[in-house]
Scaffold this motif. Structure first.
Motif, PDB file in Angstrom:
ATOM      1  N   LEU A  78     -31.643 -26.026  27.832  1.00  0.00           N
ATOM      2  CA  LEU A  78     -31.962 -27.442  27.694  1.00  0.00           C
ATOM      3  C   LEU A  78     -32.550 -27.735  26.310  1.00  0.00           C
ATOM      4  CD1 LEU A  78     -33.424 -28.304  31.219  1.00  0.00           C
ATOM      5  CD2 LEU A  78     -31.290 -29.140  30.221  1.00  0.00           C
ATOM      6  N   ALA A  79     -33.451 -26.892  25.849  1.00  0.00           N
ATOM      7  CA  ALA A  79     -34.066 -27.082  24.532  1.00  0.00           C
ATOM      8  C   ALA A  79     -33.012 -26.967  23.429  1.00  0.00           C
ATOM      9  CB  ALA A  79     -35.186 -26.069  24.319  1.00  0.00           C
ATOM     10  N   GLY A 123     -29.782 -27.511  23.736  1.00  0.00           N
ATOM     11  CA  GLY A 123     -28.901 -28.681  23.849  1.00  0.00           C
ATOM     12  C   GLY A 123     -29.517 -29.914  23.213  1.00  0.00           C
ATOM     13  N   LYS A 124     -30.818 -30.128  23.431  1.00  0.00           N
ATOM     14  CA  LYS A 124     -31.500 -31.278  22.815  1.00  0.00           C
ATOM     15  C   LYS A 124     -31.519 -31.135  21.300  1.00  0.00           C
ATOM     16  CE  LYS A 124     -35.698 -34.071  22.824  1.00  0.00           C
ATOM     17  NZ  LYS A 124     -35.198 -34.721  21.651  1.00  0.00           N
ATOM     18  N   GLU A 125     -31.847 -29.950  20.822  1.00  0.00           N
ATOM     19  CA  GLU A 125     -31.868 -29.742  19.368  1.00  0.00           C
ATOM     20  C   GLU A 125     -30.469 -29.932  18.768  1.00  0.00           C
ATOM     21  OE1 GLU A 125     -33.072 -26.422  15.974  1.00  0.00           O
ATOM     22  OE2 GLU A 125     -33.344 -25.917  18.091  1.00  0.00           O
ATOM     23  N   GLN A 126     -29.447 -29.462  19.478  1.00  0.00           N
ATOM     24  CA  GLN A 126     -28.068 -29.632  19.015  1.00  0.00           C
ATOM     25  C   GLN A 126     -27.721 -31.113  18.887  1.00  0.00           C
ATOM     26  OE1 GLN A 126     -25.072 -28.458  21.829  1.00  0.00           O
ATOM     27  NE2 GLN A 126     -23.525 -28.157  20.229  1.00  0.00           N
ATOM     28  N   ALA A 127     -28.081 -31.928  19.884  1.00  0.00           N
ATOM     29  CA  ALA A 127     -27.812 -33.370  19.844  1.00  0.00           C
ATOM     30  C   ALA A 127     -28.573 -34.019  18.691  1.00  0.00           C
ATOM     31  CB  ALA A 127     -28.190 -34.009  21.175  1.00  0.00           C
ATOM     32  N   ASP A 128     -29.828 -33.645  18.503  1.00  0.00           N
ATOM     33  CA  ASP A 128     -30.628 -34.193  17.402  1.00  0.00           C
ATOM     34  C   ASP A 128     -30.007 -33.850  16.042  1.00  0.00           C
ATOM     35  OD1 ASP A 128     -32.409 -35.220  19.240  1.00  0.00           O
ATOM     36  OD2 ASP A 128     -33.920 -33.640  18.955  1.00  0.00           O
TER      37      ASP A 128
END
Length: 132
Positions: free
Chosen positions: A29-30, A32-37
């Motif tokens: 999850l972490a 994935g969030k960093e990837q989107a950012d």
């Protein structure tokens, strides 16, 4: 007789190796969030780069246009400008006008008067009472 052999404990040391590690749900999850950012940041930077390139292309095009104008002026020795002129309506004939440059007083041509200029002459002649 032979000596009894005792097993000697091997020497050990710690080291680090680059090995595969299965990610936990929280780590996924972490990441994935960093990837989107990071993807959003990349998109914004790409847009900024495009805008900056477009700005510079416009500046370069403006300079190229001015350089071409100056090159023509330098090579021919003249350029075109808006010059104030005086039009003498009704000269040298009733339906003609003589055009003179105000800066050099040079006559630049004789042209036919347009319909509006012809109307002006007609209106002026109607406004003046004729001597009877």
């Amino acid at each position: 007789m032979s000596k009894p052999t005792t097993k000697k404990k091997p020497d050990t040391k710690k080291s680090k190796r680059y090995l595969r590690v299965q990610l936990s749900r929280e780590e996924l999850l972490a990441a994935g969030k960093e990837q989107a950012d990071k993807l959003n940041e990349r998109t914004r930077l790409d847009e900024d780069l495009k805008r900056i390139k477009d700005d510079f292309k416009a500046k370069i095009s403006a300079l190229d246009a001015r350089i071409n104008t100056l090159t023509g002026s330098v090579s021919t020795g003249y350029e075109y400008r808006n010059v104030s002129c005086t039009e003498f309506l009704g000269e040298p004939a009733a339906d003609k006008k003589r055009i003179v440059r105000d800066d050099t007083m040079e006559q630049i041509g004789i042209e036919d008067m347009n319909a509006q200029e012809m109307q002006r002459e007609l209106l002026e002649s109607q406004e003046k009472p004729s001597d009877e």
